[in-house]
Design a protein around this motif. Structure first.
Motif: not given
Ligand code: FES
Length: 87
Positions: A36, A41-42, A44, A74
């Motif tokens: 994302c 989204c988590g 990374c 990110c």
């Molecule tokens: Fe989605 Fe970092 S939280 S890419």
């Protein structure tokens, strides 16, 4: 700006003010998965061994952010001069 240190290699990467930590890692050849790029989204998620992240994500729970042992490169930055990443 702040610095990222890769624990396994000792490599130090500078993160410029106009760059995300994830961009700096990728530019240095450190491959972190991403999706994302907005802290939701988590994908990374990266473990932190030392230093204090400046959490700017909406993924971690407040108590997870407070533990300071992981961050989302990110979007999040550092409030200490260096973060040592468990990579
Ligand atoms: Fe989605 Fe970092 S939280 S890419």
């Amino acid at each position: 700006s702040f610095e990222l240190e890769i624990a396994s290699t000792g490599k130090v990467i500078k993160v410029l003010p106009d760059q995300t930590a994830l961009e700096a890692l990728h530019a240095a050849g450190v491959d972190i998965p991403m999706s994302c790029e907005q802290g939701v989204c988590g994908t990374c998620l990266t473990r932190v061994k030392a230093g204090t992240p400046d959490h700017r994500d909406q993924y971690l729970m407040p108590e997870e952010q407070a533990a300071n042992d992981q961050f989302l490169p990110c979007c999040s930055r550092a409030s200490s001069t260096r973060l040592v990443l468990d990579l």
